[in-house]
Design an enzyme around this catalytic site. Structure first.
Site, PDB file in Angstrom:
ATOM      1  N   LEU A  18       0.928  -0.985  -0.072  1.00 51.84           N
ATOM      2  CA  LEU A  18       0.023  -0.070   0.040  1.00 51.84           C
ATOM      3  C   LEU A  18       0.933   1.107  -0.016  1.00 51.84           C
ATOM      4  O   LEU A  18       1.655   1.306   0.804  1.00 51.84           O
ATOM      5  CB  LEU A  18      -0.782  -0.004   1.398  1.00 51.84           C
ATOM      6  CG  LEU A  18      -1.650  -1.113   1.445  1.00 51.84           C
ATOM      7  CD1 LEU A  18      -2.343  -1.241   2.781  1.00 51.84           C
ATOM      8  CD2 LEU A  18      -2.884  -1.085   0.306  1.00 51.84           C
ATOM      9  N   ASP A  60       3.634  -5.609   2.509  1.00 56.15           N
ATOM     10  CA  ASP A  60       3.979  -4.642   3.590  1.00 56.15           C
ATOM     11  C   ASP A  60       4.580  -5.232   4.993  1.00 56.15           C
ATOM     12  O   ASP A  60       4.568  -4.482   5.815  1.00 56.15           O
ATOM     13  CB  ASP A  60       2.668  -3.841   4.061  1.00 56.15           C
ATOM     14  CG  ASP A  60       2.277  -2.769   2.971  1.00 56.15           C
ATOM     15  OD1 ASP A  60       3.055  -2.194   2.411  1.00 56.15           O
ATOM     16  OD2 ASP A  60       1.143  -2.851   2.552  1.00 56.15           O
ATOM     17  N   GLU A  65       6.123  -2.900  13.051  1.00 56.67           N
ATOM     18  CA  GLU A  65       5.739  -1.844  14.051  1.00 56.67           C
ATOM     19  C   GLU A  65       4.083  -1.742  13.996  1.00 56.67           C
ATOM     20  O   GLU A  65       3.506  -1.715  15.062  1.00 56.67           O
ATOM     21  CB  GLU A  65       6.230  -0.516  13.845  1.00 56.67           C
ATOM     22  CG  GLU A  65       5.491   0.459  14.739  1.00 56.67           C
ATOM     23  CD  GLU A  65       6.014   1.878  14.778  1.00 56.67           C
ATOM     24  OE1 GLU A  65       5.635   2.387  13.694  1.00 56.67           O
ATOM     25  OE2 GLU A  65       6.464   2.385  15.423  1.00 56.67           O
ATOM     26  N   ASP A  66       3.423  -1.925  12.934  1.00 56.48           N
ATOM     27  CA  ASP A  66       1.979  -1.988  12.919  1.00 56.48           C
ATOM     28  C   ASP A  66       1.488  -3.176  13.688  1.00 56.48           C
ATOM     29  O   ASP A  66       0.221  -3.110  13.844  1.00 56.48           O
ATOM     30  CB  ASP A  66       1.447  -1.747  11.311  1.00 56.48           C
ATOM     31  CG  ASP A  66       2.009  -0.653  11.181  1.00 56.48           C
ATOM     32  OD1 ASP A  66       1.988   0.504  11.764  1.00 56.48           O
ATOM     33  OD2 ASP A  66       2.453  -0.377   9.770  1.00 56.48           O
ATOM     34  N   ARG A  85      -3.172  -6.366   4.916  1.00 55.54           N
ATOM     35  CA  ARG A  85      -2.267  -6.676   5.793  1.00 55.54           C
ATOM     36  C   ARG A  85      -3.096  -7.571   7.092  1.00 55.54           C
ATOM     37  O   ARG A  85      -2.238  -8.048   7.965  1.00 55.54           O
ATOM     38  CB  ARG A  85      -1.738  -5.310   6.514  1.00 55.54           C
ATOM     39  CG  ARG A  85      -1.202  -4.402   5.549  1.00 55.54           C
ATOM     40  CD  ARG A  85      -0.524  -3.286   6.020  1.00 55.54           C
ATOM     41  NE  ARG A  85       0.927  -3.867   6.650  1.00 55.54           N
ATOM     42  CZ  ARG A  85       1.318  -3.129   7.584  1.00 55.54           C
ATOM     43  NH1 ARG A  85       1.364  -1.848   7.834  1.00 55.54           N
ATOM     44  NH2 ARG A  85       2.599  -3.530   8.445  1.00 55.54           N
ATOM     45  N   ARG A 131      -6.756   3.663   9.528  1.00 58.13           N
ATOM     46  CA  ARG A 131      -6.367   2.108   9.967  1.00 58.13           C
ATOM     47  C   ARG A 131      -7.080   1.955  11.488  1.00 58.13           C
ATOM     48  O   ARG A 131      -7.264   0.694  11.459  1.00 58.13           O
ATOM     49  CB  ARG A 131      -4.745   2.027   9.853  1.00 58.13           C
ATOM     50  CG  ARG A 131      -4.116   2.134   8.578  1.00 58.13           C
ATOM     51  CD  ARG A 131      -4.637   1.380   7.598  1.00 58.13           C
ATOM     52  NE  ARG A 131      -3.971   1.621   6.462  1.00 58.13           N
ATOM     53  CZ  ARG A 131      -2.781   1.188   5.949  1.00 58.13           C
ATOM     54  NH1 ARG A 131      -2.033   0.792   6.611  1.00 58.13           N
ATOM     55  NH2 ARG A 131      -2.317   1.634   4.675  1.00 58.13           N
ATOM     56  N   HIS A 161      -0.251   7.533   9.578  1.00 53.65           N
ATOM     57  CA  HIS A 161      -0.294   7.168  11.116  1.00 53.65           C
ATOM     58  C   HIS A 161       0.253   8.350  11.963  1.00 53.65           C
ATOM     59  O   HIS A 161       1.133   8.971  11.624  1.00 53.65           O
ATOM     60  CB  HIS A 161       0.897   5.804  11.330  1.00 53.65           C
ATOM     61  CG  HIS A 161       0.474   4.616  10.693  1.00 53.65           C
ATOM     62  ND1 HIS A 161       0.967   4.019   9.697  1.00 53.65           N
ATOM     63  CD2 HIS A 161      -0.778   3.792  10.897  1.00 53.65           C
ATOM     64  CE1 HIS A 161       0.454   2.565   9.390  1.00 53.65           C
ATOM     65  NE2 HIS A 161      -0.690   2.633  10.230  1.00 53.65           N
ATOM     66  N   CYS A 248       8.546   2.186  11.649  1.00 51.87           N
ATOM     67  CA  CYS A 248       7.528   1.049  11.201  1.00 51.87           C
ATOM     68  C   CYS A 248       8.560  -0.239  11.116  1.00 51.87           C
ATOM     69  O   CYS A 248       8.015  -1.324  10.835  1.00 51.87           O
ATOM     70  CB  CYS A 248       7.270   1.500   9.803  1.00 51.87           C
ATOM     71  SG  CYS A 248       6.586   3.049   9.807  1.00 51.87           S
TER      72      CYS A 248
HETATM   73  C1  CIR Z   1       0.847   0.602   4.728  1.00 52.63           C
HETATM   74  O1  CIR Z   1       0.455   1.463   4.327  1.00 52.63           O
HETATM   75  O2  CIR Z   1       0.600   0.012   5.508  1.00 52.63           O
HETATM   76  C2  CIR Z   1       2.483   0.506   4.636  1.00 52.63           C
HETATM   77  N1  CIR Z   1       2.788   0.934   3.063  1.00 52.63           N
HETATM   78  C3  CIR Z   1       3.232   1.431   5.455  1.00 52.63           C
HETATM   79  C4  CIR Z   1       3.284   1.350   6.851  1.00 52.63           C
HETATM   80  C5  CIR Z   1       4.089   2.329   7.593  1.00 52.63           C
HETATM   81  N2  CIR Z   1       3.633   1.794   8.984  1.00 52.63           N
HETATM   82  C6  CIR Z   1       4.081   3.009   9.889  1.00 52.63           C
HETATM   83  O3  CIR Z   1       4.047   3.889   9.567  1.00 52.63           O
HETATM   84  N3  CIR Z   1       3.983   2.334  11.060  1.00 52.63           N
END
Ligand code: CIR
Length: 253
Positions: A18, A60, A65-66, A85, A131, A161, A248
């Site tokens: 993404l 991704d 971290e997510d 995800r 999100r 985020h 991340c």
């Molecule tokens: C996303 O859109 O989920 C990934 N391409 C990027 C996630 C970045 N994560 C973050 O800022 N903690």
């Protein structure tokens, strides 16, 4: 002090992840080099790094971290907000099981990405974003509340985020950019305001004695350095193309 980091190798499908950046397709080999320099900086900062194997089902998934919110008391497994995800958290839970006695989870209808969760000493800020929804944020607030952590919710307007735009580097110093600068929630801290042209660099991380900051953002690097923190400057160009930053790429605990 952190002892460990969990990172995950960059998926071969990374370019299909993404993004809203319009910076073009990431170069895979360059991303691998940048990732390995990042891991090296974590090690130099004193961390033992656990590197998880590649999972090409999830473009991704290097943005670990997510998938969780962790601290010295508990681990909370996220319920990721983006459909593509969902499922990334399963492997992370297995790994965190080795380290934690207490593991909780965010559950439907709550969604939450770890990138929306900022810790400032014993206070947490939780971004309500594309999100992370209010139900997810309130679940996390309740879980953290049991351990004495206070939580405030922050509604996001533009950034992906919460930590896209803010970082806490310790000693009351908050690196802050864009939509957050005027938010009175953050005015009790010493603010390092990031100029618009360097906003990407607001996503920096304090790891033990060091601050890891994206390379090429001179004004912010200088302000942080002037506060006395030693820096690791890391080229993040390929992760930036996929909306990712320094925070991340790891879970630190
Ligand atoms: C996303 O859109 O989920 C990934 N391409 C990027 C996630 C970045 N994560 C973050 O800022 N903690």
């Amino acid at each position: 002090m952190f002892k460990y980091a969990i990172v995950k190798k960059v998926s071969k499908t990374f370019q299909y992840g993404l993004t809203s950046s319009k910076l073009g397709k990431p170069e895979y080999n360059k991303a691998l080099i940048q990732h390995s320099n990042y891991v090296e900086a974590l090690k130099q900062s004193g961390l033992k790094v656990r590197t998880l194997e590649i999972d090409n089902r999830f473009p991704d998934s290097t943005f670990v971290e997510d998938t969780a919110v962790i601290n010295e008391d508990l681990a909370v497994i996220a319920n990721l907000g983006a459909d593509s995800r969902k499922g990334e958290e399963i492997e992370i839970k297995k790994v965190l099981d080795e380290f934690y006695d207490t593991i909780e989870s965010i559950v439907k209808p709550g969604t939450l990405d770890g990138g929306d969760v900022l810790r400032v000493e014993d206070q947490y800020f939780i971004g309500i974003s594309q999100r992370t929804n209010k139900a997810g944020a309130l679940q996390l607030k309740e879980l953290l509340g049991k351990y004495g952590y206070a939580c405030s919710l922050v509604k996001l307007k533009k950034v992906l985020h919460l930590k896209t735009g803010i970082a806490y580097i310790g000693d009351n110093n908050l690196v802050i950019s864009g939509e957050f600068i005027d938010n009175p929630l953050f005015h009790e801290y010493d603010l390092l305001k990031v100029d618009q042209d360097e906003s990407y660099a607001a996503n920096c991380i304090r790891v033990n004695d060091y601050v890891l900051v994206a390379q090429g953002y001179k004004k912010l690097a200088e302000s942080i350095s002037n506060l006395g923190y030693p820096l690791f400057k890391l080229d993040m160009s390929e992760f930036r193309k996929m909306d990712g930053g320094l925070s991340c790429l790891s879970l630190r605990f």
